[in-house]
Design a protein around this motif. Structure first.
Motif, PDB file in Angstrom:
ATOM      1  N   ILE A 215       0.691  -1.139   0.111  1.00 25.43           N
ATOM      2  CA  ILE A 215       0.030  -0.066  -0.148  1.00 25.43           C
ATOM      3  C   ILE A 215       0.956   0.923  -0.005  1.00 25.43           C
ATOM      4  CG2 ILE A 215      -1.917   1.277   1.360  1.00 25.43           C
ATOM      5  CD1 ILE A 215      -2.770  -1.341   2.476  1.00 25.43           C
ATOM      6  N   THR A 216       0.909   1.975  -0.945  1.00 20.23           N
ATOM      7  CA  THR A 216       1.801   3.110  -1.068  1.00 20.23           C
ATOM      8  C   THR A 216       1.079   4.380  -1.239  1.00 20.23           C
ATOM      9  OG1 THR A 216       3.265   1.604  -2.459  1.00 20.23           O
ATOM     10  CG2 THR A 216       3.587   4.149  -2.697  1.00 20.23           C
ATOM     11  N   PHE A 217       1.336   5.303  -0.552  1.00 23.19           N
ATOM     12  CA  PHE A 217       0.640   6.745  -0.856  1.00 23.19           C
ATOM     13  C   PHE A 217       1.789   7.882  -0.207  1.00 23.19           C
ATOM     14  CE2 PHE A 217       0.132   4.873   3.301  1.00 23.19           C
ATOM     15  CZ  PHE A 217       0.254   5.645   4.262  1.00 23.19           C
ATOM     16  N   VAL A 218       1.213   8.839  -0.716  1.00 22.87           N
ATOM     17  CA  VAL A 218       2.160  10.054  -0.591  1.00 22.87           C
ATOM     18  C   VAL A 218       1.695  11.161   0.183  1.00 22.87           C
ATOM     19  CG1 VAL A 218       3.434  11.928  -1.799  1.00 22.87           C
ATOM     20  CG2 VAL A 218       3.471   9.896  -2.856  1.00 22.87           C
ATOM     21  N   VAL A 219       2.015  11.567   1.190  1.00 25.17           N
ATOM     22  CA  VAL A 219       1.348  12.341   2.396  1.00 25.17           C
ATOM     23  C   VAL A 219       2.647  13.636   2.314  1.00 25.17           C
ATOM     24  CG1 VAL A 219       0.649  12.922   4.359  1.00 25.17           C
ATOM     25  CG2 VAL A 219      -0.084  10.826   3.300  1.00 25.17           C
ATOM     26  N   LYS A 220       2.095  14.776   2.304  1.00 26.88           N
ATOM     27  CA  LYS A 220       3.005  16.089   2.858  1.00 26.88           C
ATOM     28  C   LYS A 220       2.517  16.327   4.133  1.00 26.88           C
ATOM     29  CE  LYS A 220       3.158  18.029  -1.572  1.00 26.88           C
ATOM     30  NZ  LYS A 220       2.940  19.339  -2.791  1.00 26.88           N
ATOM     31  N   ALA A 221       3.326  16.183   4.880  1.00 29.63           N
ATOM     32  CA  ALA A 221       4.615  16.832   5.650  1.00 29.63           C
ATOM     33  C   ALA A 221       6.100  16.432   4.782  1.00 29.63           C
ATOM     34  CB  ALA A 221       4.701  16.492   7.014  1.00 29.63           C
ATOM     35  N   ILE A 222       6.186  15.183   4.823  1.00 24.09           N
ATOM     36  CA  ILE A 222       7.803  15.100   4.079  1.00 24.09           C
ATOM     37  C   ILE A 222       7.612  14.057   3.230  1.00 24.09           C
ATOM     38  CG2 ILE A 222       8.909  16.342   5.908  1.00 24.09           C
ATOM     39  CD1 ILE A 222      10.070  13.730   6.982  1.00 24.09           C
ATOM     40  N   ASN A 223       6.909  12.966   3.470  1.00 20.96           N
ATOM     41  CA  ASN A 223       7.418  11.639   2.959  1.00 20.96           C
ATOM     42  C   ASN A 223       6.372  10.827   2.192  1.00 20.96           C
ATOM     43  OD1 ASN A 223       6.108  10.979   5.086  1.00 20.96           O
ATOM     44  ND2 ASN A 223       8.072  10.455   6.100  1.00 20.96           N
ATOM     45  N   LEU A 224       7.237   9.669   1.475  1.00 22.88           N
ATOM     46  CA  LEU A 224       6.382   8.760   0.519  1.00 22.88           C
ATOM     47  C   LEU A 224       6.332   7.366   1.599  1.00 22.88           C
ATOM     48  CD1 LEU A 224       5.117   7.481  -1.995  1.00 22.88           C
ATOM     49  CD2 LEU A 224       7.529   6.885  -2.482  1.00 22.88           C
ATOM     50  N   GLN A 225       5.057   6.925   1.668  1.00 21.75           N
ATOM     51  CA  GLN A 225       5.081   5.648   2.697  1.00 21.75           C
ATOM     52  C   GLN A 225       4.513   4.651   2.022  1.00 21.75           C
ATOM     53  OE1 GLN A 225       6.002   8.159   5.687  1.00 21.75           O
ATOM     54  NE2 GLN A 225       5.519   6.181   6.232  1.00 21.75           N
ATOM     55  N   THR A 226       5.090   3.487   2.390  1.00 19.19           N
ATOM     56  CA  THR A 226       4.806   2.180   1.696  1.00 19.19           C
ATOM     57  C   THR A 226       4.546   1.208   2.799  1.00 19.19           C
ATOM     58  OG1 THR A 226       6.042   2.486  -0.230  1.00 19.19           O
ATOM     59  CG2 THR A 226       5.344   0.334   0.280  1.00 19.19           C
ATOM     60  N   ILE A 227       3.493   0.553   2.876  1.00 18.26           N
ATOM     61  CA  ILE A 227       3.141  -0.373   4.055  1.00 18.26           C
ATOM     62  C   ILE A 227       2.962  -1.775   3.052  1.00 18.26           C
ATOM     63  CG2 ILE A 227       1.349  -1.349   5.655  1.00 18.26           C
ATOM     64  CD1 ILE A 227       0.431   1.698   6.014  1.00 18.26           C
ATOM     65  N   THR A 228       4.002  -2.957   3.633  1.00 13.94           N
ATOM     66  CA  THR A 228       4.066  -4.075   2.914  1.00 13.94           C
ATOM     67  C   THR A 228       3.661  -5.174   3.688  1.00 13.94           C
ATOM     68  OG1 THR A 228       5.936  -3.227   1.883  1.00 13.94           O
ATOM     69  CG2 THR A 228       5.697  -5.586   1.869  1.00 13.94           C
ATOM     70  N   PHE A 229       2.780  -5.887   3.210  1.00 19.73           N
ATOM     71  CA  PHE A 229       2.489  -7.241   3.696  1.00 19.73           C
ATOM     72  C   PHE A 229       3.088  -8.229   3.039  1.00 19.73           C
ATOM     73  CE2 PHE A 229      -1.276  -4.523   4.529  1.00 19.73           C
ATOM     74  CZ  PHE A 229      -1.605  -4.799   5.810  1.00 19.73           C
ATOM     75  N   ASN A 230       3.947  -8.784   3.743  1.00 20.68           N
ATOM     76  CA  ASN A 230       5.007  -9.878   3.113  1.00 20.68           C
ATOM     77  C   ASN A 230       4.790 -11.138   3.300  1.00 20.68           C
ATOM     78  OD1 ASN A 230       7.300 -11.239   2.301  1.00 20.68           O
ATOM     79  ND2 ASN A 230       8.750  -9.962   2.853  1.00 20.68           N
ATOM     80  N   ASN A 231       4.491 -12.140   2.281  1.00 22.63           N
ATOM     81  CA  ASN A 231       3.828 -13.239   2.204  1.00 22.63           C
ATOM     82  C   ASN A 231       4.689 -14.151   1.488  1.00 22.63           C
ATOM     83  OD1 ASN A 231       2.125 -15.398   3.306  1.00 22.63           O
ATOM     84  ND2 ASN A 231       1.350 -15.529   1.179  1.00 22.63           N
ATOM     85  N   GLN A 232       5.971 -13.905   1.128  1.00 19.62           N
ATOM     86  CA  GLN A 232       7.106 -14.486   0.207  1.00 19.62           C
ATOM     87  C   GLN A 232       7.372 -15.991   0.677  1.00 19.62           C
ATOM     88  OE1 GLN A 232      10.506 -12.208  -0.809  1.00 19.62           O
ATOM     89  NE2 GLN A 232       9.117 -10.549  -2.071  1.00 19.62           N
ATOM     90  N   GLY A 233       7.255 -16.002   2.320  1.00 16.39           N
ATOM     91  CA  GLY A 233       7.669 -17.505   2.735  1.00 16.39           C
ATOM     92  C   GLY A 233       6.417 -18.417   2.867  1.00 16.39           C
ATOM     93  N   HIS A 234       5.564 -17.796   2.715  1.00 18.60           N
ATOM     94  CA  HIS A 234       4.207 -18.946   2.584  1.00 18.60           C
ATOM     95  C   HIS A 234       4.055 -19.618   3.718  1.00 18.60           C
ATOM     96  CE1 HIS A 234       3.997 -17.562  -1.544  1.00 18.60           C
ATOM     97  NE2 HIS A 234       2.674 -17.761  -1.474  1.00 18.60           N
ATOM     98  N   SER A 235       4.604 -19.010   4.823  1.00 16.85           N
ATOM     99  CA  SER A 235       4.622 -19.883   6.095  1.00 16.85           C
ATOM    100  C   SER A 235       3.421 -19.734   7.203  1.00 16.85           C
ATOM    101  CB  SER A 235       5.759 -19.306   7.134  1.00 16.85           C
ATOM    102  OG  SER A 235       5.711 -18.090   7.429  1.00 16.85           O
ATOM    103  N   GLY A 236       2.537 -18.937   6.637  1.00 16.48           N
ATOM    104  CA  GLY A 236       1.296 -18.751   7.437  1.00 16.48           C
ATOM    105  C   GLY A 236       1.333 -17.418   8.187  1.00 16.48           C
TER     106      GLY A 236
END
Length: 387
Positions: A215-236
């Motif tokens: 989930i990527t969004f740009v908000v001013k005050a200063i920065n670009l934020q990215t929230i990542t749900f990492n499922n590459q391991g498929h470990s549950g």
């Protein structure tokens, strides 16, 4: 013991020898006179400032200038470092603010263990992020604003990355995966009237093939934020992380009055004084280097004319004072850094890292040069001079 003040055999640049005044009677005497003059010039050139002062009363202006310069550029570097520290602190606190705003049930220190384990939890967290993004103005105590591209708000991007095709069957222990990745995205605008749950009705997560949700969004005050749900391991266990890509932009329209404004102007004036000091040092040291090179050519010409021998490079380099070269490089770096600092202070540029490199390297070089000049090498020691 008394200090000797004998100045015989020393070339005086303010009172050079005139061949016409002496009018030698023979060619041999003329050559000998020129050799003696060159010897005196070389001897005077290789004196350190203290010896030149003892010999001719010449004050070590360059040395005094370097001592003044080393004090003011050190103050400049410390001042800029404190200012830069405030920027770094702001970035860290701003990142912490976004973690509390957008990560559901987040507590300080939870990032290493912050994860979700059920499909419903993944959807709940995504809905929460989208909801908080739409309510940002009403929730945050900071001064944040959505980014606009012209008259249109920049949307929040909800993207999932997954394998093109794949099937995993634990019961039969079979795996069939097409390693090619595909990306599917959904745009969410901050002023959209729909609720997050309604927006996600047509956005299905392919958990069996899912690699990550970003989930990527740009908000001013200063920065670009990215929230990542990492499922590459498929470990549950799907780890959730919030990353920031900070970009500081110059102010297009700014106005500051009062004590802060006066302080800012004083800092700019101080930076200008440093620039002028370094420019003066640059000119003096460059002049000395040029004099040394000209004297080297004169010495080379003398050796070729009278002995027919070539001067080795080791002897040639003796005429190029490495300390002067180091100071010239230091002055150049400090002048560039001071200009960048003035631009940053005036809210025109935001190149904090580049400015830090120039100022820090320039200060390091001038400290090395002055310490070397003041006695860390034998030929710079201010001992007694014997003519």
């Amino acid at each position: 013991m008394e200090e000797s003040s004998d100045t015989s055999g020393i070339y005086d640049p303010n009172n050079p020898i005139s061949w016409e005044d002496h009018q030698p009677q023979s060619m041999e005497e003329r050559v000998e006179e020129r050799v003696e003059c060159l010897r005196r010039k070389i001897k005077y050139y290789f004196m350190n400032p203290c010896e030149k002062y003892h010999a001719r009363g010449r004050k070590p202006w360059k040395l005094m200038l370097q001592i003044v310069k080393i004090a003011i550029i050190t103050i400049q570097l410390v001042s800029f470092g404190l200012s830069n520290q405030m920027v770094v602190t702001f970035k860290e606190e701003n990142l912490m603010t976004f973690k509390h705003l957008f990560l559901k049930d987040y507590a300080d220190g939870d990032m290493d263990t912050y994860a979700v384990y059920r499909q419903a939890d993944v959807y709940d967290h995504i809905e929460y992020i989208i909801l908080q993004y739409g309510l940002l103005h009403n929730n945050t105590v900071g001064n944040h604003e959505y980014e606009k591209n012209g008259t249109t708000y920049t949307p929040l991007l909800l993207c999932q990355e997954f394998y093109r095709n794949g099937s995993i069957c634990s019961g039969t222990e079979t795996v069939e995966i097409d390693a090619h990745m595909e990306t599917e995205c959904l745009e969410v605008y901050p002023v959209a009237p729909q609720l997050p749950r309604d927006m996600l009705q047509n956005f299905e997560l392919h958990f069996k093939r899912l690699l990550s949700v970003k989930i990527t969004f740009v908000v001013k005050a200063i920065n670009l934020q990215t929230i990542t749900f990492n499922n590459q391991g498929h470990s549950g266990r799907m780890k959730v992380d919030l990353e920031t890509d900070v970009e500081i932009n110059e102010c297009k329209d700014w106005k500051v009055t009062g004590v802060s404004a006066r302080k800012m102007y004083l800092i700019v004036i101080f930076d200008c004084i440093i620039g002028i000091t370094c420019l003066t040092s640059f000119a003096l040291c460059t002049r000395s280097v040029i004099k040394g090179i000209l004297l080297m050519f004169e010495y080379i010409h003398h050796c070729k004319t009278h002995s027919g021998k070539n001067v080795p490079w080791s002897d040639k380099l003796e005429f190029v004072n490495g300390w002067y070269i180091l100071i010239i490089v230091s002055d150049t770096l400090t002048i560039i850094g001071s200009i960048l600092k003035i631009e940053i202070q005036s809210k025109v540029l935001t190149s904090y890292d580049v400015c830090s490199i120039f100022l820090g390297t320039g200060t390091m070089f001038v400290w090395i040069g002055v310490i070397r000049y003041m006695g860390y090498f034998k030929k710079y020691n201010c001992g007694r001079f014997h003519g």
